[in-house]
Design a protein around this motif. Structure first.
Motif, PDB file in Angstrom:
ATOM      1  N   TRP A 184       4.963  15.628  -8.014  1.00 39.71           N
ATOM      2  CA  TRP A 184       6.264  15.984  -8.597  1.00 39.71           C
ATOM      3  C   TRP A 184       6.085  16.819  -9.865  1.00 39.71           C
ATOM      4  N   SER A 185       5.073  16.483 -10.651  1.00 38.48           N
ATOM      5  CA  SER A 185       4.903  17.196 -11.924  1.00 38.48           C
ATOM      6  C   SER A 185       3.687  18.130 -11.910  1.00 38.48           C
ATOM      7  N   THR A 186       3.184  18.443 -10.684  1.00 35.79           N
ATOM      8  CA  THR A 186       2.062  19.384 -10.579  1.00 35.79           C
ATOM      9  C   THR A 186       2.590  20.762 -10.192  1.00 35.79           C
ATOM     10  N   PRO A 192       0.813  -1.224   0.000  1.00 41.28           N
ATOM     11  CA  PRO A 192       0.000   0.000   0.000  1.00 41.28           C
ATOM     12  C   PRO A 192       0.843   1.269   0.000  1.00 41.28           C
ATOM     13  N   GLY A 193       2.115   1.164   0.392  1.00 44.50           N
ATOM     14  CA  GLY A 193       2.992   2.330   0.344  1.00 44.50           C
ATOM     15  C   GLY A 193       3.122   2.884  -1.062  1.00 44.50           C
ATOM     16  N   MET A 194       2.906   2.022  -2.064  1.00 46.04           N
ATOM     17  CA  MET A 194       3.005   2.474  -3.451  1.00 46.04           C
ATOM     18  C   MET A 194       1.918   3.495  -3.790  1.00 46.04           C
ATOM     19  N   LEU A 195       0.812   3.496  -3.023  1.00 47.35           N
ATOM     20  CA  LEU A 195      -0.232   4.511  -3.251  1.00 47.35           C
ATOM     21  C   LEU A 195       0.343   5.901  -2.983  1.00 47.35           C
ATOM     22  N   TRP A 196       1.176   5.994  -1.937  1.00 46.01           N
ATOM     23  CA  TRP A 196       1.790   7.281  -1.594  1.00 46.01           C
ATOM     24  C   TRP A 196       2.851   7.641  -2.630  1.00 46.01           C
ATOM     25  N   VAL A 197       3.590   6.638  -3.085  1.00 47.05           N
ATOM     26  CA  VAL A 197       4.595   6.900  -4.119  1.00 47.05           C
ATOM     27  C   VAL A 197       3.923   7.442  -5.379  1.00 47.05           C
ATOM     28  N   LEU A 198       2.778   6.866  -5.750  1.00 50.48           N
ATOM     29  CA  LEU A 198       2.056   7.338  -6.934  1.00 50.48           C
ATOM     30  C   LEU A 198       1.539   8.759  -6.728  1.00 50.48           C
ATOM     31  N   ASP A 199       1.030   9.040  -5.520  1.00 55.04           N
ATOM     32  CA  ASP A 199       0.577  10.410  -5.227  1.00 55.04           C
ATOM     33  C   ASP A 199       1.756  11.386  -5.310  1.00 55.04           C
ATOM     34  N   GLY A 200       2.908  10.959  -4.797  1.00 52.82           N
ATOM     35  CA  GLY A 200       4.103  11.801  -4.848  1.00 52.82           C
ATOM     36  C   GLY A 200       4.553  12.044  -6.274  1.00 52.82           C
ATOM     37  N   GLU A 201       4.431  11.015  -7.102  1.00 49.35           N
ATOM     38  CA  GLU A 201       4.800  11.154  -8.510  1.00 49.35           C
ATOM     39  C   GLU A 201       3.916  12.198  -9.193  1.00 49.35           C
ATOM     40  N   ALA A 202       2.619  12.186  -8.843  1.00 49.96           N
ATOM     41  CA  ALA A 202       1.703  13.173  -9.417  1.00 49.96           C
ATOM     42  C   ALA A 202       2.060  14.579  -8.921  1.00 49.96           C
ATOM     43  N   ALA A 232       9.351  19.029 -11.149  1.00 50.53           N
ATOM     44  CA  ALA A 232       9.950  18.535 -12.385  1.00 50.53           C
ATOM     45  C   ALA A 232      10.494  19.671 -13.253  1.00 50.53           C
ATOM     46  N   ASP A 233       9.979  20.886 -13.090  1.00 46.99           N
ATOM     47  CA  ASP A 233      10.458  21.996 -13.908  1.00 46.99           C
ATOM     48  C   ASP A 233      11.931  22.298 -13.640  1.00 46.99           C
ATOM     49  N   CYS A 234      12.354  22.130 -12.391  1.00 45.58           N
ATOM     50  CA  CYS A 234      13.767  22.348 -12.066  1.00 45.58           C
ATOM     51  C   CYS A 234      14.547  21.036 -12.075  1.00 45.58           C
ATOM     52  N   HIS A 235      13.970  19.992 -11.433  1.00 42.60           N
ATOM     53  CA  HIS A 235      14.733  18.766 -11.186  1.00 42.60           C
ATOM     54  C   HIS A 235      14.576  17.730 -12.283  1.00 42.60           C
ATOM     55  N   GLY A 236      13.657  17.935 -13.217  1.00 48.55           N
ATOM     56  CA  GLY A 236      13.508  17.007 -14.335  1.00 48.55           C
ATOM     57  C   GLY A 236      12.996  15.648 -13.891  1.00 48.55           C
ATOM     58  N   SER A 245       1.681  15.493   7.071  1.00 43.19           N
ATOM     59  CA  SER A 245       0.612  15.698   6.106  1.00 43.19           C
ATOM     60  C   SER A 245       0.773  14.731   4.938  1.00 43.19           C
ATOM     61  N   HIS A 246      -0.346  14.449   4.297  1.00 48.89           N
ATOM     62  CA  HIS A 246      -0.331  13.457   3.215  1.00 48.89           C
ATOM     63  C   HIS A 246       0.634  13.857   2.102  1.00 48.89           C
ATOM     64  N   ASP A 247       0.605  15.123   1.694  1.00 49.62           N
ATOM     65  CA  ASP A 247       1.431  15.542   0.563  1.00 49.62           C
ATOM     66  C   ASP A 247       2.914  15.441   0.876  1.00 49.62           C
ATOM     67  N   ARG A 248       3.301  15.817   2.102  1.00 52.16           N
ATOM     68  CA  ARG A 248       4.712  15.752   2.449  1.00 52.16           C
ATOM     69  C   ARG A 248       5.189  14.299   2.472  1.00 52.16           C
ATOM     70  N   LEU A 249       4.357  13.425   3.057  1.00 54.14           N
ATOM     71  CA  LEU A 249       4.715  12.004   3.092  1.00 54.14           C
ATOM     72  C   LEU A 249       4.783  11.429   1.680  1.00 54.14           C
ATOM     73  N   ALA A 250       3.832  11.841   0.820  1.00 54.10           N
ATOM     74  CA  ALA A 250       3.779  11.290  -0.535  1.00 54.10           C
ATOM     75  C   ALA A 250       5.019  11.711  -1.328  1.00 54.10           C
ATOM     76  N   LEU A 251       5.376  12.998  -1.261  1.00 54.58           N
ATOM     77  CA  LEU A 251       6.562  13.464  -2.000  1.00 54.58           C
ATOM     78  C   LEU A 251       7.834  12.815  -1.456  1.00 54.58           C
ATOM     79  N   THR A 252       7.921  12.709  -0.122  1.00 55.29           N
ATOM     80  CA  THR A 252       9.105  12.090   0.478  1.00 55.29           C
ATOM     81  C   THR A 252       9.195  10.624   0.070  1.00 55.29           C
TER      82      THR A 252
END
Lengths: 257, 107
Positions: A61-63, A49-59, A73-77, A124-131
């Motif tokens: 990353w490019s938002t 289930p941790g992959m759900l957070w990874v997927l949220d973080g991936e989204a 992604a604009d700076c870090h690619g 928070s969800h977003d910080r955990l997801a990006l991390t």
């Protein structure tokens, strides 16, 4: 008699030092003491289930976000390239604050200062997801080596607090995690305490959480004073644990009971 | 936070082969038995039913109850009969409804 004492001390001290912490070759991730079912859950990216957070973080990353209207992604690619190995280096020494900085704190600083985003709460969800997403790019790499001499005093401070008896139960971290790993505390196997898979999906939490949350939970269990989330003493302890686990394989997102 | 799923269906299978399907959906599965800091009851919020349809036919279904963990994971098998679409549908409290689909090629 004094030479005998000296000899005895010389013989005893290296053994005591070895018994103090698991030797590098003998260290075991909590993964290895989990049940086969839980290990299968972590290994399978559809069951983890941790992959759900990874997927949220991936989204995320490019938002585009914040006043700057920029995405990570604009700076870090491509994170698969730019973020590979980043989690292996954290906590790292931060020259600006002259203190160690954890991965989620580093990401938060980038979000607030470069993107102009509103500050986020530590769990928070977003910080955990990006991390989780950024740390996931280092899965399979070795942690460390944490050989920056500027980090050294903080690792030493973390080691001191790891060995400091505290709380109403008068326990230190080392009492369980260095001296009795593999034995049971209530129904749970005591792990050696290597932070190789954070942020982790913990079944007890029913969600993903940070190392900070894990450490505060442990301190509350010891009935010790629990520092605020993100407190410097927790980051020092995290720096020591990371140094202690140097060379071990990153598992993010790990699953733990 | 939007609903996310992890779905694994083999892309290809031989006719008559037993294939394993795995699905995981993000959902808090709030039991309704917990209380918040002020002692008030946290209302129940769970997924009630899951259905998997293969080419329109229901091949697997499950009723969920409050004891089911958050982010429920299911693994089940079906027989690969024909090339087509496998759809997954989760329905729950507070109007929760989520659909996913996957294609399978049967030779």
């Amino acid at each position: 008699m004094s030479w005998r004492h000296g000899l005895a001390a010389a013989l005893v001290l290296p053994i005591a030092a070895l018994a103090d912490a698991p030797a590098p070759g003998d260290r075991r991730s909590g993964y290895e003491t989990m049940s086969p079912a839980l290990r299968a859950m972590q290994d399978d990216d559809v069951a983890n289930p941790g992959m759900l957070w990874v997927l949220d973080g991936e989204a995320l990353w490019s938002t585009r976000a914040g006043a700057a209207d920029r995405a990570c992604a604009d700076c870090h690619g491509d994170a698969a390239e730019s973020m590979r190995g980043v989690a292996a280096r954290h906590p790292t020494f931060d020259p600006r604050s002259a203190a160690p900085i954890a991965l989620d704190q580093r990401i938060e600083r980038c979000r607030v200062e470069q993107q102009g985003a509103a500050p986020s709460a530590p769990e928070s969800h977003d910080r955990l997801a990006l991390t989780a997403f950024v740390a996931h790019q280092s899965r399979g790499l070795a942690l460390g080596p944490f050989d920056d001499p500027r980090l050294r005093p903080f690792v030493d401070a973390g080691r001191a607090s790891f060995h400091q008896r505290q709380g109403q139960l008068d326990l230190s971290c080392a009492d369980c995690h260095d001296r009795h790993p593999g034995r049971r505390l209530a129904g749970n196997v005591i792990p050696e305490g290597h932070p190789t898979g954070y942020p982790i999906y913990r079944l007890e939490w029913q969600t993903v959480g940070s190392l900070d949350r894990r450490l505060r939970g442990c301190l509350a269990g010891m009935r010790a004073t629990v520092p605020a989330p993100g407190a410097p003493e927790l980051t020092e302890l995290a720096a020591y644990l990371a140094w202690r686990a140097r060379g071990m394989t990153i598992e993010t997102p790990a699953v733990r009971p | 936070m939007r609903t996310r799923t992890l779905v694994k269906v083999p892309a290809t299978a031989r006719r008559g082969e037993v294939v394993e399907i795995k699905v995981l959906v993000s959902h808090p599965m709030e039991t309704g038995f917990r209380r918040d800091r002020t002692g008030g009851a946290i209302p129940v919020d769970i997924i009630r039913r899951f259905e998997c349809r293969y080419d329109g036919d229901t091949v697997f279904a499950a009723d969920f109850h409050p004891a089911v963990a958050a982010n429920p994971f299911l693994a089940f098998t079906t027989v690969a009969t024909t090339s087509g679409t496998i759809t997954f549908e989760w329905v729950g409290d507070n109007g929760f409804a989520h659909r996913e689909s996957a294609e399978i090629q049967v030779e």
